[in-house]
Design a protein around this motif. Structure first.
Motif, PDB file in Angstrom:
ATOM      1  N   LEU A 202      42.631  41.967  39.567  1.00  0.00           N
ATOM      2  CA  LEU A 202      41.812  41.630  38.648  1.00  0.00           C
ATOM      3  C   LEU A 202      42.139  41.937  37.396  1.00  0.00           C
ATOM      4  CD1 LEU A 202      38.382  42.276  40.625  1.00  0.00           C
ATOM      5  CD2 LEU A 202      39.338  40.077  40.080  1.00  0.00           C
TER       6      LEU A 202
ATOM      7  N   ALA B  44      37.484  37.418  42.673  1.00  0.00           N
ATOM      8  CA  ALA B  44      36.236  37.837  42.452  1.00  0.00           C
ATOM      9  C   ALA B  44      35.246  37.167  43.443  1.00  0.00           C
ATOM     10  CB  ALA B  44      35.572  37.671  40.800  1.00  0.00           C
TER      11      ALA B  44
ATOM     12  N   LEU C  57      31.577  42.602  37.566  1.00  0.00           N
ATOM     13  CA  LEU C  57      32.641  41.294  37.651  1.00  0.00           C
ATOM     14  C   LEU C  57      31.793  40.209  36.950  1.00  0.00           C
ATOM     15  CD1 LEU C  57      33.462  41.209  41.446  1.00  0.00           C
ATOM     16  CD2 LEU C  57      35.163  41.881  39.594  1.00  0.00           C
TER      17      LEU C  57
ATOM     18  N   PHE D 193      41.542  35.342  38.565  1.00  0.00           N
ATOM     19  CA  PHE D 193      40.472  36.332  38.638  1.00  0.00           C
ATOM     20  C   PHE D 193      39.296  35.907  39.409  1.00  0.00           C
ATOM     21  CE2 PHE D 193      36.731  38.391  36.977  1.00  0.00           C
ATOM     22  CZ  PHE D 193      37.102  39.578  36.790  1.00  0.00           C
TER      23      PHE D 193
ATOM     24  N   ARG E  23      42.698  44.565  45.107  1.00  0.00           N
ATOM     25  CA  ARG E  23      41.861  43.648  44.273  1.00  0.00           C
ATOM     26  C   ARG E  23      41.570  44.206  42.936  1.00  0.00           C
ATOM     27  NH1 ARG E  23      37.327  42.453  49.255  1.00  0.00           N
ATOM     28  NH2 ARG E  23      38.596  40.875  50.210  1.00  0.00           N
TER      29      ARG E  23
END
Length: 390
Positions: A71, A112, A8, A108, A67
Motif C-alpha cells: 500500500l 485495500a 484506508l 492500492f 500489505r
C-alpha cells in the motif's frame, strides 16, 4: 468498523479525488494544452484504462507482498506522478502520468479491498466495501468541488498539487495504522484462484458493474459542460453541482452498505430501475435548473448505491479467489469508467450536444437489465434441465 479501515478510506479519498476531479477541469485543460474537450475527457478514460490493466496484474504480483508495504509503495508512486502532472506542459506527458497514476491506484485499491474484507466478519463484506468506497464518495462531495474551485482560482495545475498534498497524510496514516503482515497463511494457488474467477455468476456481476459504472462516468465526466451549456448555469455553479452529485453518492453508498449483505436484490432491481429512469429524466430536464439539480443528486445516490452493491456481490461470488477478487472487481468497474467517457466524447464529437452522454448513460443501464434478464433465463433453464436429468 476497524480504525485501520477508515484510514484506508482516507487514502481512497485522495485517489478518488484525482480520478474524478477532471470532471470540473476538462474545459480548462483543453484550453491550456490546446486540445479538444473530448480529447481532454480522454484523460479520464486513460486513468480508467490503467486501472483496468493494473488492477488484476498488480493484484497478482502483490498477492504475497506484506500489505502495508504494498500500500505504501503504491501511494508513493501515486503522489510522484501528480507532482509531474502539475509541472508538465505536454498533453502526452499528462496522459502518461494519468496511466501510471492509475496503475498505482489500481494496485492500492485491489490490495485495500482484500485487506478491508479481511478485517471484518465473513458476512459483513458489503459494509466493509461501502466504508472503503466512502472515501470515493467523499472525494465527490469535497475533493472534486475543491479541485474545481482551485482550478477556477489558480488553474487546473493547482488541483494536481492539492491531490499530492492530500496524499501525504494518507501515506503516514497507512504506515502507522495498517497491519504489516500478509494474509493469514499462504495464499491459494494462483491457478486455482484464476479458475474460480470463471464462475458465470461472478462474470455476470462484473459485467453488470462495468455497464452501471460506464453509465455513471459517461455523464459525470461531462457534467461541467452539461451544467454550463445545457442547463445555462454559470461556471461558478460547477463546484456546487459536483458537490451535489458527491453528496448523493455518499448517501447512496451509506444506505447500500446497510442492505448489500442482507437484501441485495431490492437494492439492485429497484435501484437499477430508478437509475435508468433518472438518466432519461435528466436528459429531458437538463435545460431547467431546479429539476436538473435535483436529478444530479438523485443520480449520484443511485449510481453509487447500485455500484457499491455490485462490488460487494462480486466479492461474495469470488470467495475462491481471496487475493485476486479485489483486483478483478476494480478492473471490471473501470472498464465502464474507461468506456463511458469515450462513448460520451463520441456523441459530443458528432455534434449531438452535451445532453447526448446522458442518453448514452440511460442506454447502458438498459443494456445491464437486458444482460441480467437473459442470463437469468438461461440460469433458470439450466436448473430445469438438470432437474429433468435427475
Amino acid at each position: 468498523m476497524p480504525f485501520a479501515l477508515l484510514l484506508l478510506g482516507l487514502a481512497v479519498f485522495a485517489q478518488g479525488t484525482s480520478e474524478f476531479m477532471l470532471s470540473g477541469l476538462v474545459p480548462d485543460i483543453a484550453r491550456d494544452l490546446g486540445v479538444s474537450v473530448p480529447a481532454a475527457g480522454a484523460l479520464t478514460s486513460a486513468f480508467a484504462a490503467g486501472m483496468v490493466v493494473g488492477a488484476p496484474l498488480v493484484a497478482g504480483l502483490a498477492r504475497r507482498w506484506p500489505r502495508r508495504g504494498a500500500l505504501l509503495a503504491f501511494l508513493v508512486v501515486f503522489l510522484t506522478v501528480h507532482v509531474i502532472g502539475a509541472l508538465t506542459g505536454s498533453f502526452a506527458v499528462l496522459l502518461a502520468t494519468r496511466v501510471v497514476g492509475a496503475l498505482a491506484n489500481a494496485g492500492f485499491l485491489a490490495v485495500a479491498l482484500v485487506a478491508a474484507v479481511g478485517m471484518v466478519p465473513s458476512d459483513a463484506k458489503g459494509r466493509a466495501t461501502s466504508t472503503l468506497l466512502g472515501g470515493v464518495t467523499l472525494a465527490c462531495v469535497a475533493g472534486v468541488p475543491a479541485g474545481a474551485v482551485l482550478g477556477e482560482l489558480w488553474g487546473w495545475r493547482a488541483a494536481f498539487w492539492a491531490v499530492a498534498l492530500v496524499s501525504l497524510p494518507a501515506l503516514f496514516a497507512v504506515a502507522r495504522s495498517v497491519p504489516g503482515g500478509a494474509a493469514e497463511g499462504a495464499p491459494p494457488a494462483l491457478r486455482g484462484e484464476l479458475r474460480s474467477l470463471r464462475d458465470p455468476r461472478l462474470l455476470v456481476t462484473l459485467l453488470l458493474g462495468a455497464l452501471v459504472n460506464g453509465a455513471t462516468f459517461c455523464t459525470f465526466t461531462y457534467l461541467a459542460p452539461l451544467v454550463t451549456e445545457a442547463t445555462g448555469l454559470g461556471r461558478a455553479w460547477v463546484p456546487g453541482v459536483l458537490a451535489l452529485f458527491g453528496a448523493g453518492a455518499f448517501l447512496g453508498v451509506t444506505a447500500a452498505g446497510r442492505f448489500a449483505d442482507r437484501r441485495p436484490v431490492p437494492v439492485l432491481v429497484g435501484g437499477g430501475l430508478a437509475l435508468g429512469a433518472g438518466w432519461c429524466a435528466l436528459a429531458l430536464a437538463a435545460g431547467h435548473p431546479a429539476p436538473a439539480l435535483a436529478l444530479v443528486f438523485a443520480q449520484g445516490a443511485l449510481s453509487f448505491g447500485v455500484g457499491s452493491t455490485l462490488i460487494a456481490r462480486a466479492l461474495y461470488a469470488a470467495q475462491g479467489a481471496p487475493t485476486l477478487a479485489g483486483g478483478f472487481a476494480t478492473a471490471a468497474f473501470n472498464v465502464g469508467a474507461a468506456l463511458g467517457p469515450w462513448a460520451g466524447g463520441v456523441v459530443i464529437g458528432e455534434g449531438l450536444g452535451y445532453r447526448a452522454p446522458v442518453w448514452v448513460s440511460a442506454g447502458l443501464v438498459a443494456l445491464a437489465f437486458l444482460v441480467a434478464g437473459v442470463t437469468g433465463r438461461r440460469r433458470e433453464g439450466a436448473v430445469v434441465r438438470e432437474t429433468l436429468r435427475r
